[in-house]
Motif scaffolding. Structure first.
Motif, mmCIF file in Angstrom:
data_model
loop_
_atom_site.group_PDB
_atom_site.id
_atom_site.type_symbol
_atom_site.label_atom_id
_atom_site.label_comp_id
_atom_site.label_asym_id
_atom_site.label_seq_id
_atom_site.Cartn_x
_atom_site.Cartn_y
_atom_site.Cartn_z
ATOM 1 N N LEU A 1 -4.963 5.147 6.871
ATOM 2 C CA LEU A 1 -4.927 4.118 5.831
ATOM 3 C C LEU A 1 -3.699 3.241 6.034
ATOM 4 O O LEU A 1 -2.567 3.668 5.784
ATOM 5 N N VAL A 2 -3.930 2.033 6.528
ATOM 6 C CA VAL A 2 -2.845 1.078 6.775
ATOM 7 C C VAL A 2 -3.223 -0.243 6.118
ATOM 8 O O VAL A 2 -4.292 -0.795 6.382
ATOM 9 N N LEU A 3 -2.342 -0.732 5.250
ATOM 10 C CA LEU A 3 -2.535 -2.028 4.601
ATOM 11 C C LEU A 3 -1.480 -3.000 5.106
ATOM 12 O O LEU A 3 -0.284 -2.671 5.132
ATOM 13 N N ASN A 4 -1.923 -4.182 5.521
ATOM 14 C CA ASN A 4 -0.995 -5.253 5.876
ATOM 15 C C ASN A 4 -0.801 -6.129 4.648
ATOM 16 O O ASN A 4 -1.772 -6.446 3.956
ATOM 17 N N ALA A 5 0.460 -6.498 4.382
ATOM 18 C CA ALA A 5 0.751 -7.266 3.168
ATOM 19 C C ALA A 5 1.848 -8.279 3.419
ATOM 20 O O ALA A 5 2.999 -7.909 3.646
ATOM 21 N N ASN A 6 1.486 -9.550 3.388
ATOM 22 C CA ASN A 6 2.455 -10.641 3.489
ATOM 23 C C ASN A 6 3.495 -10.409 4.586
ATOM 24 O O ASN A 6 4.686 -10.543 4.360
ATOM 25 N N GLY A 7 3.049 -10.017 5.771
ATOM 26 C CA GLY A 7 3.962 -9.799 6.889
ATOM 27 C C GLY A 7 4.508 -8.386 6.971
ATOM 28 O O GLY A 7 5.195 -8.036 7.923
ATOM 29 N N GLY A 8 4.224 -7.559 6.000
ATOM 30 C CA GLY A 8 4.684 -6.174 6.003
ATOM 31 C C GLY A 8 3.502 -5.228 6.030
ATOM 32 O O GLY A 8 2.359 -5.640 6.238
ATOM 33 N N SER A 9 3.772 -3.935 5.829
ATOM 34 C CA SER A 9 2.685 -2.969 5.837
ATOM 35 C C SER A 9 3.067 -1.702 5.087
ATOM 36 O O SER A 9 4.251 -1.418 4.871
ATOM 37 N N VAL A 10 2.044 -0.952 4.705
ATOM 38 C CA VAL A 10 2.209 0.391 4.165
ATOM 39 C C VAL A 10 1.164 1.258 4.851
ATOM 40 O O VAL A 10 0.010 0.859 4.991
ATOM 41 N N ALA A 11 1.600 2.417 5.350
ATOM 42 C CA ALA A 11 0.700 3.364 6.003
ATOM 43 C C ALA A 11 0.785 4.685 5.251
ATOM 44 O O ALA A 11 1.878 5.160 4.947
ATOM 45 N N ILE A 12 -0.372 5.273 4.939
ATOM 46 C CA ILE A 12 -0.425 6.537 4.203
ATOM 47 C C ILE A 12 -1.309 7.497 4.990
ATOM 48 O O ILE A 12 -2.423 7.142 5.388
ATOM 49 N N ALA A 13 -0.811 8.720 5.214
ATOM 50 C CA ALA A 13 -1.582 9.732 5.925
ATOM 51 C C ALA A 13 -1.192 11.103 5.392
ATOM 52 O O ALA A 13 -0.076 11.309 4.922
ATOM 53 N N GLY A 14 -2.119 12.059 5.458
ATOM 54 C CA GLY A 14 -1.823 13.433 5.071
ATOM 55 C C GLY A 14 -2.795 13.961 4.059
ATOM 56 O O GLY A 14 -3.907 13.451 3.909
ATOM 57 N N THR A 15 -2.364 15.016 3.349
ATOM 58 C CA THR A 15 -3.236 15.683 2.387
ATOM 59 C C THR A 15 -2.568 15.791 1.017
ATOM 60 O O THR A 15 -1.344 15.867 0.907
ATOM 61 N N ALA A 16 -3.419 15.785 -0.008
ATOM 62 C CA ALA A 16 -2.953 15.961 -1.388
ATOM 63 C C ALA A 16 -3.946 16.859 -2.106
ATOM 64 O O ALA A 16 -5.153 16.711 -1.953
ATOM 65 N N GLY A 17 -3.434 17.785 -2.856
ATOM 66 C CA GLY A 17 -4.236 18.727 -3.644
ATOM 67 C C GLY A 17 -3.253 19.567 -4.407
ATOM 68 O O GLY A 17 -2.263 19.045 -4.937
ATOM 69 N N ASN A 18 -3.451 20.883 -4.457
ATOM 70 C CA ASN A 18 -2.440 21.749 -5.065
ATOM 71 C C ASN A 18 -1.143 21.689 -4.270
ATOM 72 O O ASN A 18 -0.061 21.786 -4.818
ATOM 73 N N ALA A 19 -1.278 21.552 -2.954
ATOM 74 C CA ALA A 19 -0.112 21.370 -2.081
ATOM 75 C C ALA A 19 -0.138 19.943 -1.548
ATOM 76 O O ALA A 19 -1.202 19.368 -1.337
ATOM 77 N N LEU A 20 1.048 19.362 -1.373
ATOM 78 C CA LEU A 20 1.168 17.997 -0.880
ATOM 79 C C LEU A 20 1.760 17.991 0.523
ATOM 80 O O LEU A 20 2.698 18.725 0.822
ATOM 81 N N ASN A 21 1.217 17.139 1.373
ATOM 82 C CA ASN A 21 1.765 16.916 2.700
ATOM 83 C C ASN A 21 1.397 15.489 3.091
ATOM 84 O O ASN A 21 0.460 15.256 3.847
ATOM 85 N N LEU A 22 2.111 14.534 2.517
ATOM 86 C CA LEU A 22 1.827 13.115 2.712
ATOM 87 C C LEU A 22 2.998 12.415 3.381
ATOM 88 O O LEU A 22 4.157 12.729 3.107
ATOM 89 N N THR A 23 2.675 11.435 4.215
ATOM 90 C CA THR A 23 3.689 10.562 4.789
ATOM 91 C C THR A 23 3.325 9.135 4.411
ATOM 92 O O THR A 23 2.181 8.707 4.604
ATOM 93 N N VAL A 24 4.296 8.421 3.845
ATOM 94 C CA VAL A 24 4.120 7.028 3.467
ATOM 95 C C VAL A 24 5.179 6.223 4.212
ATOM 96 O O VAL A 24 6.368 6.522 4.104
ATOM 97 N N GLU A 25 4.743 5.227 4.989
ATOM 98 C CA GLU A 25 5.671 4.363 5.701
ATOM 99 C C GLU A 25 5.560 2.952 5.150
ATOM 100 O O GLU A 25 4.482 2.371 5.143
ATOM 101 N N THR B 1 -8.848 19.506 -1.971
ATOM 102 C CA THR B 1 -7.866 18.738 -1.210
ATOM 103 C C THR B 1 -8.444 17.388 -0.810
ATOM 104 O O THR B 1 -9.620 17.276 -0.478
ATOM 105 N N THR B 2 -7.600 16.366 -0.834
ATOM 106 C CA THR B 2 -7.958 15.035 -0.342
ATOM 107 C C THR B 2 -7.150 14.767 0.915
ATOM 108 O O THR B 2 -5.925 14.891 0.909
ATOM 109 N N ARG B 3 -7.846 14.413 2.003
ATOM 110 C CA ARG B 3 -7.188 14.078 3.263
ATOM 111 C C ARG B 3 -7.335 12.582 3.498
ATOM 112 O O ARG B 3 -8.441 12.046 3.426
ATOM 113 N N ILE B 4 -6.221 11.918 3.801
ATOM 114 C CA ILE B 4 -6.201 10.486 4.084
ATOM 115 C C ILE B 4 -5.847 10.312 5.554
ATOM 116 O O ILE B 4 -4.804 10.790 6.008
ATOM 117 N N ASP B 5 -6.720 9.622 6.291
ATOM 118 C CA ASP B 5 -6.500 9.378 7.715
ATOM 119 C C ASP B 5 -6.547 7.879 8.001
ATOM 120 O O ASP B 5 -7.536 7.217 7.672
#
Length: 195
Positions: A130-154, A124-128
């Motif tokens: 992770l927020v990228l700012n981009a040209n006045g906007g943003s993307v945030a990624i958090a959760g886990t990925a492996g055989n089971a997925l539980n990710l939130t992307v904003e 399993t890979t856990r992401i805690d």
């Protein structure tokens, strides 16, 4: 310690459908079964594996307190990527503490808003944080990925050209307006979710 001699891979090396145009690797690995510490450099060019395309990448590694300091510079699918991180072991897991990340593609620039942690272990890979700012906007990624997925992307006012860095088949321009939250669940073989 275990040392890898300076070497070059044959041009056009193919392994399981992946190709490496060229590689020059000079690394020394200390304590590979404990807390690995890596020192040296790796230069790769023309790497292809599925939809992953790396035109050129240079990785510099050096011993750091409790692990390895990493510096990556790469170009991929028209994007340039610069990253700085520390790799360490925590139990049976590898922990990547990402301290800097900049991605530039088609005039859009994404930068790491704050340090983030990526933990890989037990399939399993856990992401805690992770927020990228981009040209006045943003993307945030958090959760886990492996055989089971539980990710939130904003996504919030994000340049769509940056999406092609992660998904090359997604060739879009413009900007996501407003805020979009995507929750990805299910298995890696059959992901599902809501947005």
């Amino acid at each position: 310690g275990v040392s890898a001699k300076t070497g070059r891979l044959s041009p056009g090396l193919r392994v399981s459908g992946s190709t490496v145009g060229s590689a020059r690797i000079k690394l020394t690995v200390l304590d590979p079964l404990g807390t690995p510490k890596i020192d040296g450099t790796a230069d790769l060019a023309n790497v292809r594996s599925g939809s992953l395309v790396i035109d050129k990448a240079t990785l510099a590694a050096s011993n750091a307190q409790g692990g390895t300091a990493l510096k990556l510079t790469a170009t991929s699918l028209g994007a340039s990527v610069d990253a700085t991180a520390t790799l360490s072991a925590q139990g049976n897991a590898s922990v990547l503490n990402l301290s800097a990340l900049t991605i530039v593609k088609d005039g859009a620039t994404a930068t790491l808003a704050k340090p983030a942690t990526i933990t890989i272990g037990g399939g399993t890979t856990r992401i805690d944080g992770l927020v990228l700012n981009a040209n006045g906007g943003s993307v945030a990624i958090a959760g886990t990925a492996g055989n089971a997925l539980n990710l939130t992307v904003e996504l919030h006012t994000l340049p769509l050209s940056l999406a092609a860095v992660a998904a090359p088949e997604f060739d879009a321009s413009g900007t996501v307006s407003g805020k979009l939250t995507i929750t990805i669940t299910g298995s890696a073989a059959a992901p599902g979710g809501q947005y």
